[in-house]
Write a protein that holds these residues in place. Structure first.
Motif, short mmCIF file in Angstrom:
data_model
loop_
_atom_site.label_atom_id
_atom_site.label_comp_id
_atom_site.label_asym_id
_atom_site.label_seq_id
_atom_site.Cartn_x
_atom_site.Cartn_y
_atom_site.Cartn_z
N GLU A 130 0.82 -1.21 0.00
CA GLU A 130 0.00 0.00 0.00
C GLU A 130 0.85 1.27 0.00
O GLU A 130 0.43 2.31 -0.49
CB GLU A 130 -0.92 0.01 1.23
CG GLU A 130 -2.12 -0.91 1.11
CD GLU A 130 -2.93 -0.96 2.39
OE1 GLU A 130 -4.05 -1.50 2.35
OE2 GLU A 130 -2.44 -0.47 3.43
N LYS A 131 2.05 1.16 0.55
CA LYS A 131 2.94 2.32 0.60
C LYS A 131 3.69 2.52 -0.71
O LYS A 131 4.34 3.56 -0.91
CB LYS A 131 3.95 2.16 1.74
CG LYS A 131 3.31 2.00 3.11
CD LYS A 131 2.39 3.16 3.46
CE LYS A 131 1.77 2.98 4.84
NZ LYS A 131 0.80 4.05 5.16
N GLY A 132 3.59 1.52 -1.61
CA GLY A 132 4.21 1.65 -2.92
C GLY A 132 5.69 1.94 -2.83
O GLY A 132 6.43 1.31 -2.07
N ASP A 133 6.13 2.93 -3.59
CA ASP A 133 7.54 3.30 -3.61
C ASP A 133 7.81 4.57 -2.81
O ASP A 133 8.81 5.25 -3.04
CB ASP A 133 8.00 3.50 -5.06
CG ASP A 133 7.95 2.21 -5.85
OD1 ASP A 133 8.25 1.16 -5.27
OD2 ASP A 133 7.61 2.24 -7.05
N ASP A 134 6.93 4.88 -1.86
CA ASP A 134 7.11 6.07 -1.03
C ASP A 134 8.38 5.92 -0.19
O ASP A 134 8.47 5.02 0.65
CB ASP A 134 5.91 6.26 -0.12
CG ASP A 134 5.90 7.61 0.59
OD1 ASP A 134 7.00 8.19 0.76
OD2 ASP A 134 4.82 8.08 0.97
N PRO A 135 9.38 6.76 -0.40
CA PRO A 135 10.66 6.60 0.33
C PRO A 135 10.53 6.77 1.83
O PRO A 135 11.41 6.32 2.58
CB PRO A 135 11.55 7.68 -0.29
CG PRO A 135 10.61 8.69 -0.84
CD PRO A 135 9.41 7.92 -1.30
#
Length: 807
Positions: free
Chosen positions: A537-542
């Motif tokens: 759900e957080k994907g590629d969020d650094p």
């Protein structure tokens, strides 16, 4: 007359026989009277061991003490029950371990079981490295190939009155030099030349039994030829605490480890798998938090745990610091609310002796924050966990007294240019307290199961760190678990900046992932689908990325911001301001040079870190942990453009002589010599970082997976031409540059003969670059340069010849 003579003769012949007979009889009677008759064997009774003089402490076992002879009364119901045996140092001599071992340090943790065998009671060490379901046939093979070592064999003294327990004498066990429970590992024995344990000066201090655990305090005295302190005594004395706690029969359900979220972990090889090989399973380490009201919890309400996490503050903690330490623990309570728990963690002041005379900081039932009187500058957050499930049983966070001095110094050096309140040796109590609070929060994070996450500081854009609104809300890194201590990016004139780190969004995310209860789950494998979903759900969020490999330049210690070149440019700009003002902020105020010398040395280290962040880009590879259903690759080499930009920056900010670091007023008042060596050592650190076998091999490997790569050949050429720039022009070479140029040649020579570079492109590249340098310097030597430059070039050429054509 004849009759008289005959009678006399008969009497004379018979008398000696009677005398001899009497003597023999006398000897026989004497033997019977003086030799004691052997007594019939007398069976020992319970009352022989537990007398009127005996002091008994009841708990997990009854512990009987009669004139310092200690007897365990072990209930038979506890045979085979798994217990955790934890060895830790209670009191320590000065200097042991070089300052990084202290009172409260854990030495060993092992699972033990008590077992009956013939007329003995065995204490055995149990391993969970290899496991199998005990209902499967292969379980027998696992047992047969993982025989459990016997730690000690005890004689059975006697059974108790109703035969429900056995008595064993543990005095010898706790007064002998048994390696598995010793405070001195082999490395220390060699280091301090330990000869033996002196039994006459070693004894049991106390044994106390509690409902779930037994605590033993021992005094060990060793003969040592090179003791760390009081060396004239040739003696090392330590006080050791042995904690034995019964492990829960209702095991906590483990949670499967995932390298995409940072957790310490435990692992084993499971032979129950139906796959074609044994499964290597890994579970995270975490505390057991169970909601008091599971239905309310599942409805999304905040619920208190049945057993919260409680830390007790060391009574030795200075009063002025207690509130900051307590806040550092209590700050995590808000984070646990993200996982659905209210009042999940808290700090308490240790009870006084009047309130609880049995309370001990070494009692494994209590977690603590120890305040250590030590000159070491450090803090740690270790914990003890159940190797079967990863459940954290207890932890002892350790704070070393001198650690705040490190933070004061770093605060001045890294933020002083933009932060007026840092420009002093007398940092305010509130700011020092805030720093301590955040260090404690960091160590609590470790004790909760979270390792360092060095990738979190790369989540924020560099210029966002110059924004007051952003830094006050988000901090300077996405987690407290990064080594992002201070905001060194903010520039003079930036307003409302937060300069000290704080808890961040990743901490909420990681605690929720590790601690939130997932309803209707019967085994760890059933959780994986939900756990995967939370990550994806957080994907590629650094902000929610975990990383920490040394080859990854986005996961470096002490760095902040997502562009090392930009961040380090800001940092060095600030550091130049600090260096210029350092005497004014130190020696001018104290009228001595001690603080100036100390801070100048640390300033050089700060500069080295800033430069090192940029060096990490050369040959760097980003790591983005993923599963196959996620897009993108795991390993991505740093782009050619970023690497070339970084090397150009290094030439300007490291390999060119940094005159601003060589302030004559500081050097002349801090040390008598070594100025040239000082600069060379700083430059060599960066040179060694980019010219090492591992870095060069990664650059060569990048050619396989990257289309537009920065080759090792191009990089070494760029290093050579940059460091020997003077040779392309009619320029004299200065002292510091001469040293650096010689160092580069030496480094290339080492690489050429390295076994690891043999049969690789590395040796070919080095040989070619040395040949080019030989040609370049031959021409440069004959130009209009000064005498020392000519001598220097001649020396360099001789060294190159020796490298390329060794005799």
């Amino acid at each position: 007359m004849k009759k008289l003579l005959l009678f006399s003769l008969i009497l004379a012949l018979s008398f000696p026989s009677e005398i001899n007979a009497q003597r023999k009889k006398s000897k026989k009677n004497q033997t019977e009277e003086t030799t004691p008759k052997p007594e019939k064997s007398k069976t020992k009774k319970y009352s022989d061991f537990v007398t009127k003089k005996t002091k008994t402490d009841d708990g997990l076992f009854k512990v009987h003490n009669t004139d310092n002879t200690y007897i365990y009364e072990i209930p038979k119901t506890l045979f085979g029950k798994e217990m955790l045996l934890v060895t830790r140092i209670k009191d320590i001599p000065a200097g042991l371990g070089g300052g990084y071992v202290n009172a409260g340090s854990k030495i060993n943790t092992q699972v033990v079981v008590w077992e009956e065998f013939q007329d003995k009671i065995l204490l055995k060490v149990k391993s969970y490295d290899a496991v199998a379901n005990d209902s499967l046939p292969i379980y027998k093979s696992v047992k047969a190939n993982n025989l459990e070592p016997i730690l000690f064999a005890f004689d059975v003294a006697v059974q108790n009155l109703d035969s429900t327990a056995v008595l064993v004498d543990v005095t010898k066990f706790f007064t002998s030099d048994i390696q598995a429970i010793s405070p001195l590992p082999d490395s220390y024995r060699k280091r301090y030349k330990v000869k033996r344990l002196d039994a006459s000066r070693s004894f049991i201090n106390s044994i106390k039994s509690y409902p779930e655990n037994i605590e033993v305090v021992q005094d060990f005295t060793f003969d040592a030829d090179e003791a760390p302190s009081n060396s004239s005594t040739n003696t090392i004395t330590l006080r050791v605490n042995q904690s034995m706690i019964v492990l829960p029969e209702d095991k906590m359900m483990p949670r499967v480890y995932d390298k995409r979220v940072g957790y310490f972990s435990i692992g084993n090889v499971d032979y129950s798998s139906e796959a074609l090989k044994a499964d290597e399973k890994r579970y995270i380490r975490r505390w057991r938090l169970e909601p008091k009201d599971i239905n309310a919890y599942n409805r999304g309400e905040l619920v208190e745990p049945i057993k919260p996490i409680v830390y007790y503050l060391d009574p030795a903690t200075p009063d002025k610091l207690k509130k900051y330490i307590k806040q550092g623990v209590d700050d995590w309570a808000k984070v646990f609310e993200t996982a659905g728990f209210k009042n999940a963690i808290m700090a308490k002041y240790a009870p006084t002796e009047e309130e609880d005379p049995e309370f001990s900081m070494e009692d494994i039932r209590y977690s603590s924050i120890r305040y250590v009187a030590s000159t070491t500058r450090n803090a740690t957050g270790p914990s003890v966990s159940d190797p079967r499930t990863g459940e954290i049983i207890e932890s002892d966070i350790i704070w070393y007294h001198n650690h705040l001095r490190s933070y004061r110094n770093r605060y001045l050096l890294e933020t002083g240019a933009a932060n007026p309140s840092a420009r002093t040796l007398d940092t305010s109590a509130e700011e020092i307290g805030e720093m301590m609070r955040m260090v404690i929060s960091h160590e609590v994070g470790h004790a909760l199961g979270l390792p360092h996450n060095m990738a979190a500081s790369y989540a924020y854009p560099v210029d966002s760190l110059r924004s007051g609104n952003f830094t006050q809300k988000m901090g300077i890194a996405a987690t407290i678990m990064d080594y992002a201590r201070f905001n060194y990016v903010a520039q003079p004139g930036d307003k409302n900046i937060r300069f000290i780190r704080q808890l961040g969004p990743y901490d909420h995310y990681a605690i929720n992932w590790g601690y939130r209860k997932i309803p209707d789950i019967k085994n760890p494998e059933q959780e994986v689908k939900t756990l995967d979903k939370w990550i994806e759900e957080k994907g590629d969020d650094p902000v929610f990325r975990f990383g920490g490999e040394r080859f990854d330049p986005s996961a470096q210690t002490e760095g902040i911001g997502n562009d090392q070149v930009k961040a380090s440019t800001y940092g060095i700009k600030n550091l130049k301001i600090v260096a210029k003002n350092l005497p004014t902020w130190t020696s001018s105020q104290t009228n001595n040079y001690e603080d100036l010398t100390e801070l100048y040395g640390e300033l050089l280290s700060v500069w080295s870190r800033y430069v090192g962040h940029v060096s990490g880009n050369i040959g760097g590879v980003y790591e983005f942990n993923k599963k196959p259903n996620q897009t993108g690759n795991i390993y991505i080499p740093v782009s050619k453009e970023k690497q070339k930009e970084s090397l150009a920056w290094l030439h300007k900010n490291a390999f060119e002589t940094q005159d601003w670091l060589l302030d004559k007023n500081i050097l002349a008042n801090s040390k008598e010599d070594g100025y040239t060596d000082l600069m060379l050592s700083l430059q060599n650190r960066q040179l060694n970082s980019i010219l090492n076998i591992t870095t060069l091999k990664r650059m060569i490997d990048a050619e396989v997976i990257q289309d537009n790569y920065y080759s090792a050949s191009d990089m070494i050429r760029d290093v050579r031409t940059g460091i020997f720039t003077e040779a392309n022009y009619v320029r004299n070479v200065t002292l510091f540059r001469r040293n650096l140029q010689k160092s580069l040649i030496d480094k290339l020579g080492v690489l050429l003969v390295s076994k690891e570079s043999k049969n690789t492109d590395i040796s070919s590249i080095i040989r070619g670059e040395l040949a080019m340098l030989n040609f370049q310097l031959t021409i440069a030597r004959n130009r209009g340069v000064n005498r020392i430059t000519k001598y220097h070039y001649t020396d360099c050429l001789a060294t190159i010849k020796e490298i390329l054509d060794p005799k």
